[in-house]
Design a protein around this motif. Structure first.
Motif, PDB file in Angstrom:
ATOM      1  N   ALA A  28       0.825  -1.208   0.000  1.00  0.00           N
ATOM      2  CA  ALA A  28       0.000   0.000   0.000  1.00  0.00           C
ATOM      3  C   ALA A  28       0.857   1.255   0.000  1.00  0.00           C
ATOM      4  CB  ALA A  28      -0.937  -0.003   1.214  1.00  0.00           C
ATOM      5  N   LEU A  29       1.952   1.237   0.758  1.00  0.00           N
ATOM      6  CA  LEU A  29       2.824   2.410   0.797  1.00  0.00           C
ATOM      7  C   LEU A  29       3.500   2.628  -0.548  1.00  0.00           C
ATOM      8  CD1 LEU A  29       4.057   4.729   2.359  1.00  0.00           C
ATOM      9  CD2 LEU A  29       5.777   3.142   3.274  1.00  0.00           C
ATOM     10  N   ALA A  30       3.895   1.557  -1.207  1.00  0.00           N
ATOM     11  CA  ALA A  30       4.503   1.688  -2.542  1.00  0.00           C
ATOM     12  C   ALA A  30       3.504   2.287  -3.523  1.00  0.00           C
ATOM     13  CB  ALA A  30       4.994   0.328  -3.032  1.00  0.00           C
ATOM     14  N   ASP A  31       2.274   1.805  -3.499  1.00  0.00           N
ATOM     15  CA  ASP A  31       1.241   2.346  -4.388  1.00  0.00           C
ATOM     16  C   ASP A  31       0.988   3.822  -4.095  1.00  0.00           C
ATOM     17  OD1 ASP A  31       0.965  -0.132  -5.543  1.00  0.00           O
ATOM     18  OD2 ASP A  31      -0.835  -0.679  -4.403  1.00  0.00           O
ATOM     19  N   PHE A  32       0.989   4.172  -2.825  1.00  0.00           N
ATOM     20  CA  PHE A  32       0.755   5.558  -2.412  1.00  0.00           C
ATOM     21  C   PHE A  32       1.870   6.467  -2.945  1.00  0.00           C
ATOM     22  CE2 PHE A  32       1.316   9.037   0.623  1.00  0.00           C
ATOM     23  CZ  PHE A  32       0.033   9.557   0.686  1.00  0.00           C
ATOM     24  N   ILE A  33       3.113   6.037  -2.821  1.00  0.00           N
ATOM     25  CA  ILE A  33       4.238   6.827  -3.333  1.00  0.00           C
ATOM     26  C   ILE A  33       4.126   6.987  -4.841  1.00  0.00           C
ATOM     27  CG2 ILE A  33       6.743   6.870  -3.631  1.00  0.00           C
ATOM     28  CD1 ILE A  33       6.944   5.365  -0.944  1.00  0.00           C
ATOM     29  N   GLU A  34       3.794   5.918  -5.518  1.00  0.00           N
ATOM     30  CA  GLU A  34       3.669   5.941  -6.981  1.00  0.00           C
ATOM     31  C   GLU A  34       2.643   6.976  -7.427  1.00  0.00           C
ATOM     32  OE1 GLU A  34       4.739   4.807 -10.726  1.00  0.00           O
ATOM     33  OE2 GLU A  34       5.468   3.668  -9.005  1.00  0.00           O
ATOM     34  N   ARG A  35       1.526   7.034  -6.707  1.00  0.00           N
ATOM     35  CA  ARG A  35       0.434   7.925  -7.118  1.00  0.00           C
ATOM     36  C   ARG A  35       0.682   9.389  -6.749  1.00  0.00           C
ATOM     37  NH1 ARG A  35      -2.792   3.948  -4.748  1.00  0.00           N
ATOM     38  NH2 ARG A  35      -3.293   5.378  -3.036  1.00  0.00           N
ATOM     39  N   HIS A  36       1.340   9.625  -5.611  1.00  0.00           N
ATOM     40  CA  HIS A  36       1.340  10.989  -5.064  1.00  0.00           C
ATOM     41  C   HIS A  36       2.707  11.654  -4.989  1.00  0.00           C
ATOM     42  CE1 HIS A  36      -2.873  10.523  -3.958  1.00  0.00           C
ATOM     43  NE2 HIS A  36      -2.579   9.378  -3.359  1.00  0.00           N
ATOM     44  N   ALA A  37       3.774  10.979  -5.361  1.00  0.00           N
ATOM     45  CA  ALA A  37       5.115  11.536  -5.158  1.00  0.00           C
ATOM     46  C   ALA A  37       5.296  12.908  -5.806  1.00  0.00           C
ATOM     47  CB  ALA A  37       6.172  10.565  -5.686  1.00  0.00           C
ATOM     48  N   ALA A  38       4.711  13.101  -6.972  1.00  0.00           N
ATOM     49  CA  ALA A  38       4.938  14.349  -7.709  1.00  0.00           C
ATOM     50  C   ALA A  38       4.386  15.573  -6.992  1.00  0.00           C
ATOM     51  CB  ALA A  38       4.327  14.244  -9.106  1.00  0.00           C
ATOM     52  N   ARG A  39       3.428  15.389  -6.082  1.00  0.00           N
ATOM     53  CA  ARG A  39       2.796  16.535  -5.427  1.00  0.00           C
ATOM     54  C   ARG A  39       3.083  16.608  -3.930  1.00  0.00           C
ATOM     55  NH1 ARG A  39      -3.303  17.513  -7.245  1.00  0.00           N
ATOM     56  NH2 ARG A  39      -2.800  19.476  -6.173  1.00  0.00           N
ATOM     57  N   LEU A  40       4.046  15.834  -3.462  1.00  0.00           N
ATOM     58  CA  LEU A  40       4.389  15.877  -2.044  1.00  0.00           C
ATOM     59  C   LEU A  40       5.160  17.154  -1.722  1.00  0.00           C
ATOM     60  CD1 LEU A  40       5.660  12.219  -1.463  1.00  0.00           C
ATOM     61  CD2 LEU A  40       3.445  13.158  -0.785  1.00  0.00           C
ATOM     62  N   THR A  41       4.871  17.740  -0.581  1.00  0.00           N
ATOM     63  CA  THR A  41       5.665  18.862  -0.091  1.00  0.00           C
ATOM     64  C   THR A  41       6.973  18.333   0.480  1.00  0.00           C
ATOM     65  OG1 THR A  41       4.766  18.760   2.145  1.00  0.00           O
ATOM     66  CG2 THR A  41       3.540  20.079   0.526  1.00  0.00           C
ATOM     67  N   ALA A  42       7.907  19.233   0.779  1.00  0.00           N
ATOM     68  CA  ALA A  42       9.197  18.814   1.320  1.00  0.00           C
ATOM     69  C   ALA A  42       9.027  18.054   2.638  1.00  0.00           C
ATOM     70  CB  ALA A  42      10.094  20.027   1.520  1.00  0.00           C
ATOM     71  N   SER A  43       8.171  18.551   3.507  1.00  0.00           N
ATOM     72  CA  SER A  43       7.969  17.876   4.790  1.00  0.00           C
ATOM     73  C   SER A  43       7.286  16.525   4.602  1.00  0.00           C
ATOM     74  CB  SER A  43       7.146  18.756   5.735  1.00  0.00           C
ATOM     75  OG  SER A  43       5.855  19.004   5.197  1.00  0.00           O
ATOM     76  N   GLN A  44       6.383  16.435   3.630  1.00  0.00           N
ATOM     77  CA  GLN A  44       5.728  15.156   3.362  1.00  0.00           C
ATOM     78  C   GLN A  44       6.720  14.149   2.782  1.00  0.00           C
ATOM     79  OE1 GLN A  44       2.551  16.517   0.859  1.00  0.00           O
ATOM     80  NE2 GLN A  44       1.113  16.773   2.564  1.00  0.00           N
ATOM     81  N   ARG A  45       7.619  14.599   1.935  1.00  0.00           N
ATOM     82  CA  ARG A  45       8.631  13.699   1.382  1.00  0.00           C
ATOM     83  C   ARG A  45       9.509  13.139   2.500  1.00  0.00           C
ATOM     84  NH1 ARG A  45       9.049  14.018  -4.191  1.00  0.00           N
ATOM     85  NH2 ARG A  45      11.178  13.202  -4.226  1.00  0.00           N
ATOM     86  N   GLN A  46       9.874  14.000   3.450  1.00  0.00           N
ATOM     87  CA  GLN A  46      10.668  13.536   4.576  1.00  0.00           C
ATOM     88  C   GLN A  46       9.898  12.509   5.410  1.00  0.00           C
ATOM     89  OE1 GLN A  46      11.804  17.097   6.651  1.00  0.00           O
ATOM     90  NE2 GLN A  46      13.356  17.671   5.133  1.00  0.00           N
ATOM     91  N   ALA A  47       8.616  12.752   5.595  1.00  0.00           N
ATOM     92  CA  ALA A  47       7.800  11.820   6.365  1.00  0.00           C
ATOM     93  C   ALA A  47       7.697  10.466   5.655  1.00  0.00           C
ATOM     94  CB  ALA A  47       6.408  12.411   6.598  1.00  0.00           C
TER      95      ALA A  47
END
Length: 221
Positions: free
Chosen positions: A37-56
């Motif tokens: 599920a986490l892999a799918d989530f990254i695949e779908r949303h990585a392009a719009r993550l904020t810097a703090s979200q990417r760190q999380a």
């Protein structure tokens, strides 16, 4: 007519960001972690993550400590592709490889070869660390004086060459160098017959793999 709030791009982005934060909190509470599920989530949303979200998300990928089993490797590769700035994710891969997690248990050498090819094809940042981890791992196994570890090293060499992983060339060099090393001489002094049999096997595999790589290179040209 006044523009509705629903068509405001800023409002839409804010709602999306809030949804991401909620999802991250849910992943943090997930026990055990859901790698797929986490892999799918990254695949779908990585392009719009904020810097703090990417760190999380990076923290979610690397903690709690996981291995490549149960979709851990697929998650790790997805994270390498989309969170290329993360030193921690590349370090996680290096740890897996060096500790032998792709030596047959829990994962097979052919699985690692497939991921190395994908990392090279996608020009993943940090891929050199994965290659170097495997080269170091194979080098140590070849010089170990343990037949089982030597056989695992030879398997890595063969499957990397068959998969087309460029690291196979360096692994063949390690095989040729191993039989002339001080470690191998010491093994020969202790167990001459076992070392001689292993030398023949290592040299056969290295020579055959070198021919395969050369044939593939010539064919590609």
């Amino acid at each position: 007519m006044a523009e509705s709030a629903g068509t405001d791009p800023a409002a839409s982005f804010t709602a999306h960001e809030a949804g991401i934060d909620i999802a991250i909190e849910a992943f943090e509470a997930c026990d055990p972690p859901d790698n797929r599920a986490l892999a799918d989530f990254i695949e779908r949303h990585a392009a719009r993550l904020t810097a703090s979200q990417r760190q999380a998300i990076q923290r979610l990928v690397t903690w709690p400590v996981r291995g490549p089993e149960r979709m851990g490797a697929e998650l790790g590769m997805t994270a390498l592709l989309h969170l290329s700035e993360s030193e921690e994710i590349a370090a996680m891969w290096s740890r897996w490889i060096r500790c032998g997690a792709f030596d047959g248990q829990p994962c097979a050498p052919v699985e690692l070869a497939r991921f190395l090819v994908e990392a090279r094809r996608e020009q993943v940042s940090g891929r050199e660390r994965l290659d170097e981890a495997l080269r170091t791992h194979v080098r140590a196994a070849l010089r170990s004086g343990e037949v089982s570890r030597i056989n695992i090293a030879l398997t890595h060499i063969e499957v990397c060459a068959r998969a087309g992983a460029p690291i196979a060339i360096a692994l063949v060099r390690e095989a040729h160098a191993a039989t002339g090393s001080a470690e191998w001489k010491a093994w020969t002094d202790r167990e001459p017959e076992a070392a001689a049999r292993a030398r023949a096997e290592v040299e056969d595999v290295a020579d055959e793999t070198a021919r395969r790589i050369a044939s593939a290179t010539c064919g590609a040209g």
